[in-house]
Scaffold this active site. Structure first.
Site, mmCIF file in Angstrom:
data_model
loop_
_atom_site.group_PDB
_atom_site.id
_atom_site.type_symbol
_atom_site.label_atom_id
_atom_site.label_comp_id
_atom_site.label_asym_id
_atom_site.label_seq_id
_atom_site.Cartn_x
_atom_site.Cartn_y
_atom_site.Cartn_z
ATOM 1 N N LYS A 51 -23.371 2.583 -19.113
ATOM 2 C CA LYS A 51 -23.632 2.691 -17.665
ATOM 3 C C LYS A 51 -23.603 1.325 -16.972
ATOM 4 O O LYS A 51 -23.279 1.230 -15.790
ATOM 5 C CB LYS A 51 -24.997 3.387 -17.447
ATOM 6 C CG LYS A 51 -25.205 3.893 -16.041
ATOM 7 C CD LYS A 51 -24.164 4.918 -15.648
ATOM 8 C CE LYS A 51 -24.200 5.160 -14.155
ATOM 9 N NZ LYS A 51 -22.976 5.743 -13.671
ATOM 10 N N SER A 105 3.065 -8.088 -9.789
ATOM 11 C CA SER A 105 2.231 -7.013 -10.319
ATOM 12 C C SER A 105 2.349 -5.735 -9.479
ATOM 13 O O SER A 105 3.413 -5.137 -9.443
ATOM 14 C CB SER A 105 0.777 -7.497 -10.433
ATOM 15 O OG SER A 105 0.087 -6.690 -11.338
#
Lengths: 316, 201
Positions: A185, A133
């Site tokens: 949020k 990765s």
């Protein structure tokens, strides 16, 4: 008076301890230098190859503070910067032994490497046990990639994890009071399920980071995105397969990578190698630091991770 | 020294006085002069060892370190002792010239013990070397600071010994350095004149 005498004796004992520590420290350093001489790498100056080591999960946070131990993208970028400014460094070998890391930290290292590559300083990546990765992402910025047969690489993709403990909360009768300024949020909160909108938002973020990953790898490898995309589904590969798929250039060891760097920089075959150097005392502190980090990794796993991050990282 | 004498830690008193009460150091020395003068030579040996190590940890050491820590240590110890003996002799002579009584063995003893703070150079520099925070700067800083502390101890001791004011003791303490500087300046001046004469002739 008796108390003062005892304090003085304690100071003497500390002095003796520091003398012993210093003698052991210096003696180990001298022995290290001798070993290097025996390996045909005497301490010399002049044009040579610089080594940068990328070990473990990569994050922005620099841990080079009190003990000057390098880890984290900030210290890796700093090391790269020092080497690229040093006129004696004619090539750089990036030794990667990392499963990847956070998106921003990996990109910082990638862009630093790319700047160095533009200055025609040969860059060689040498993969150790693992370069998956984000580890592969930064390797792709190098001119050449060396991997061992058994190196675990690939895992091209982006991941974001967060535990869903809604069931556990319900079982324990815990309810969270959330007052928020916007719908998103408390995205990825562990006390409730992800909504469809939130899932789409996160997927978009992941897709954007993934496209950037593909684009940068394709640029670094001089290939088209379409050449890489078929294998960029998060699969892991060994070094041999990665070479067949042209994700890796050569099967070879770290020494082979150093030799290739010398060849590319037109250096003598015995030219010096400037590796990161830690004093024996710092090595002891480094191992302590690793133990502490191992402990915190276990804790992080048990906690389910306190902070949400996007990662170019292989998480088995 | 008997085991009970060793356990009582009274042997550490001169070191304690050198660290905390330089005037008390002289009073202690004058009471136990013979024993104190022998014990005082431990301090230059410790200073030689700590200075060599403090200098060595800052650089990249080779196999030469093993010579440095054995033969070099003896050499450094002899050099410090020689310097101290010559300084003590000069200070005593100048002291007598200024009307003080001649007490060279006590002066030598005070100078030896006054070196004690310099032993702290190694642990102090080691801390900054380990945390890699300007070790060279702190090496220079602590060398100067510990020299100042060492000089203060010696001057207080001299002041107590000759029952003179601190400024007079300071003058006596500085006199070997001043004499040496004048001597070097004079030699350099003569060497330059001779050199010019040689070129002109």
């Amino acid at each position: 008076m008796d108390r003062n005498r005892k304090i003085l004796i304690s100071i003497f004992a500390l002095l003796i301890l520091s003398v012993m520590l210093a003698i052991i420290d210096i003696s180990i350093k001298v022995q290290d230098d001798r070993d290097r001489d025996h390996r045909g790498m005497p301490f010399r100056t002049g044009p040579g190859v610089g080594i940068v080591r990328v070990e473990g999960p990569i994050s922005i946070k620099s841990r080079s503070g009190p003990f000057d131990l390098s880890a984290g993208s900030e210290s890796i970028v700093k090391r790269l910067d020092e080497l690229s400014r040093n006129s004696s460094i004619k090539a750089i070998v990036l030794r990667i032994n990392s499963p990847g890391g956070t998106v921003a930290s990996v990109q910082e290292i990638y862009h630093k490497l790319w700047k160095i590559r533009k200055r025609n300083i040969p860059l060689i990546a040498s993969m150790g046990d693992i370069a998956t990765s984000g580890g592969y992402y930064i390797a792709s910025a190098c001119n050449l990639i060396f991997a061992n047969y058994g190196t675990v690489t690939g895992s091209i993709g982006v991941i974001a994890l967060s535990p869903n403990m809604k069931g556990l909360f319900e079982k324990l009768g815990i309810k969270m009071n959330v007052i928020k300024s916007g719908n998103y949020k408390d995205i990825m909160s562990s006390h409730r399920d992800l909504t469809k909108d939130e899932s789409e938002l996160l997927q978009e973020m992941i897709d954007t980071s993934y496209r950037r990953f593909l684009k940068d790898v394709a640029l670094g490898r001089n290939q088209g995105i379409s050449d890489i995309e078929p294998y960029a589904d998060g699969r892991i590969l060994n070094g041999e397969t990665a070479q067949k798929l042209k994700l890796v250039d050569t099967i070879g060891t770290f020494d082979d990578a150093v030799d290739k760097a010398r060849e590319m920089a037109k250096l003598d075959e015995n030219s010096p190698v400037y590796d990161e150097y830690l004093t024996p005392f710092q090595q002891v502190l480094m191992s302590l630091d690793t133990m502490v980090r191992f402990g915190s990794t276990i804790k992080e796993g048990m906690d389910g991770g306190s902070a949400f991050t996007l990662e170019y990282r292989y998480r088995p | 020294m008997t085991i009970s004498g060793f356990k009582s830690l009274k042997w550490a008193d001169p070191f304690l006085y050198a660290a905390t009460d330089p005037r008390g150091l002289f009073r202690h020395i004058s009471l136990k002069e013979n024993r104190s003068i022998c014990l005082s030579f431990i301090v230059p040996a410790a200073v030689a060892l700590t200075e060599i190590l403090a200098f060595s940890i800052l650089g990249r050491e080779t196999g030469f370190f093993h010579y440095k820590i054995t033969y070099g240590l003896i050499l450094a110890f002899l050099f410090i002792v020689f310097k101290t003996v010559v300084s003590a002799a000069l200070m005593d002579s100048i002291g007598q010239f200024l009307g003080c009584s001649g007490r060279i063995s006590e002066t030598l003893c005070i100078l030896n013990y006054s070196l004690l703070p310099k032993c702290l150079l190694l642990p102090l520099v080691y801390i900054f070397k380990t945390v890699n925070f300007a070790p060279l700067f702190f090496y220079a800083f602590f060398t100067m600071a510990l020299f100042a502390r060492s000089a203060y101890t010696a001057i207080q001791g001299l002041s107590e010994m000759h029952t003179i004011h601190f400024s007079r003791a300071l003058l006596i303490y500085l006199s070997p350095g001043i004499l040496f500087a004048v001597f070097i300046l004079f030699i350099s001046f003569l060497a330059v004149i001779c050199g010019i004469g040689f070129i002109a002739g």
